[in-house]
Motif scaffolding. Sequence first.
Motif, short mmCIF file in Angstrom:
data_model
loop_
_atom_site.label_atom_id
_atom_site.label_comp_id
_atom_site.label_asym_id
_atom_site.label_seq_id
_atom_site.Cartn_x
_atom_site.Cartn_y
_atom_site.Cartn_z
N VAL A 229 -22.79 4.26 -2.49
CA VAL A 229 -22.92 4.22 -3.94
C VAL A 229 -24.39 4.34 -4.35
O VAL A 229 -24.74 5.08 -5.28
N CYS A 230 -25.26 3.64 -3.65
CA CYS A 230 -26.68 3.71 -3.96
C CYS A 230 -27.22 5.12 -3.74
O CYS A 230 -28.04 5.61 -4.55
N SER A 231 -26.80 5.77 -2.69
CA SER A 231 -27.25 7.14 -2.43
C SER A 231 -26.75 8.08 -3.53
O SER A 231 -27.49 8.97 -3.98
N ALA A 232 -25.51 7.92 -3.96
CA ALA A 232 -24.96 8.76 -5.01
C ALA A 232 -25.70 8.55 -6.33
O ALA A 232 -26.00 9.51 -7.06
N VAL A 233 -26.01 7.31 -6.65
CA VAL A 233 -26.75 7.01 -7.88
C VAL A 233 -28.13 7.64 -7.83
O VAL A 233 -28.61 8.23 -8.81
N SER A 234 -28.78 7.58 -6.68
CA SER A 234 -30.10 8.18 -6.54
C SER A 234 -30.04 9.69 -6.66
O SER A 234 -30.89 10.31 -7.31
N ALA A 235 -29.04 10.30 -6.05
CA ALA A 235 -28.91 11.76 -6.14
C ALA A 235 -28.65 12.19 -7.59
O ALA A 235 -29.24 13.18 -8.06
N ALA A 236 -27.80 11.46 -8.29
CA ALA A 236 -27.54 11.79 -9.69
C ALA A 236 -28.80 11.62 -10.54
O ALA A 236 -29.11 12.46 -11.40
N GLY A 237 -29.54 10.58 -10.28
CA GLY A 237 -30.79 10.36 -11.01
C GLY A 237 -31.80 11.45 -10.76
O GLY A 237 -32.50 11.89 -11.68
N LEU A 238 -31.92 11.90 -9.51
CA LEU A 238 -32.84 12.99 -9.22
C LEU A 238 -32.40 14.28 -9.88
O LEU A 238 -33.23 15.09 -10.31
N GLY A 239 -31.10 14.49 -9.99
CA GLY A 239 -30.59 15.67 -10.70
C GLY A 239 -30.95 15.62 -12.17
O GLY A 239 -31.38 16.62 -12.76
N ILE A 240 -30.79 14.47 -12.78
CA ILE A 240 -31.17 14.30 -14.20
C ILE A 240 -32.67 14.49 -14.37
O ILE A 240 -33.13 15.11 -15.34
N ALA B 116 -37.24 17.76 -16.21
CA ALA B 116 -38.47 18.50 -15.91
C ALA B 116 -38.33 19.96 -16.32
O ALA B 116 -39.29 20.59 -16.77
N TYR B 117 -37.15 20.55 -16.18
CA TYR B 117 -36.89 21.93 -16.59
C TYR B 117 -37.09 22.08 -18.10
O TYR B 117 -37.51 23.14 -18.57
N ARG B 118 -36.84 21.02 -18.85
CA ARG B 118 -37.02 21.04 -20.31
C ARG B 118 -38.45 20.71 -20.71
O ARG B 118 -38.72 20.44 -21.88
N LYS B 119 -39.37 20.71 -19.76
CA LYS B 119 -40.80 20.49 -19.99
C LYS B 119 -41.13 19.07 -20.45
O LYS B 119 -42.09 18.85 -21.17
N ARG B 120 -40.34 18.12 -20.05
CA ARG B 120 -40.62 16.71 -20.35
C ARG B 120 -40.96 16.02 -19.03
O ARG B 120 -40.18 15.25 -18.49
N PHE B 121 -42.16 16.33 -18.53
CA PHE B 121 -42.55 15.93 -17.18
C PHE B 121 -42.75 14.42 -17.05
O PHE B 121 -42.43 13.84 -16.00
N LEU B 122 -43.29 13.79 -18.08
CA LEU B 122 -43.51 12.34 -18.00
C LEU B 122 -42.18 11.60 -17.90
O LEU B 122 -42.01 10.71 -17.05
N SER B 123 -41.22 11.99 -18.72
CA SER B 123 -39.89 11.37 -18.65
C SER B 123 -39.21 11.69 -17.33
O SER B 123 -38.52 10.84 -16.75
N ALA B 124 -39.39 12.91 -16.83
CA ALA B 124 -38.78 13.30 -15.56
C ALA B 124 -39.35 12.47 -14.41
O ALA B 124 -38.60 12.03 -13.52
#
Length: 147
Positions: A6-17, A22-30
């Motif tokens: 579960v922890c690995s899945a949560v981390s993978a989902a967070g990295l995807g978000i 970052a693709y939307r040019k919001r690097f600080l939030s990313a």
Amino acid sequence: MIAETVCSAVSAAGLGIAAVTAYRKRFLSAARIAAYSLVPVGLVMTGVVGWAADTAFSPTAWAGFAVLGGAWLLFMGTRAVERRRGGTRKERRAARGSSQADAVAPAASAPSLGPSTRPATRPAAAPRAKSGDDFSDIEAILKKHGI
């Protein structure tokens, strides 16, 4: 085993978000989202998740927490009583000795903290004015101010 998955899945989902952000040019939030999403994987890798799972289902661990809670309550209770009484035994003894020594001023003939010689009386209440006299006081005040 399930907690690590579960922890690995949560981390993978967070990295995807974080990647979409970052693709939307919001690097600080990313970067902030990526930092938060790496925390569960870090906890799994250090063994904290396994320890927490073992602790959560261990009756001995819960008994230990209960003992620690009881000790904390005793400590806080004794601190509250000590504050209410005015300190430790040495402090109370020193305060008692100094208050008796300072009770009489050097040039005084009677103790300064002793009972007063005057009886505690209240001043006599002024007699109530009649309802017609109530406005005379107000009129006098208004005339005084030129109103």
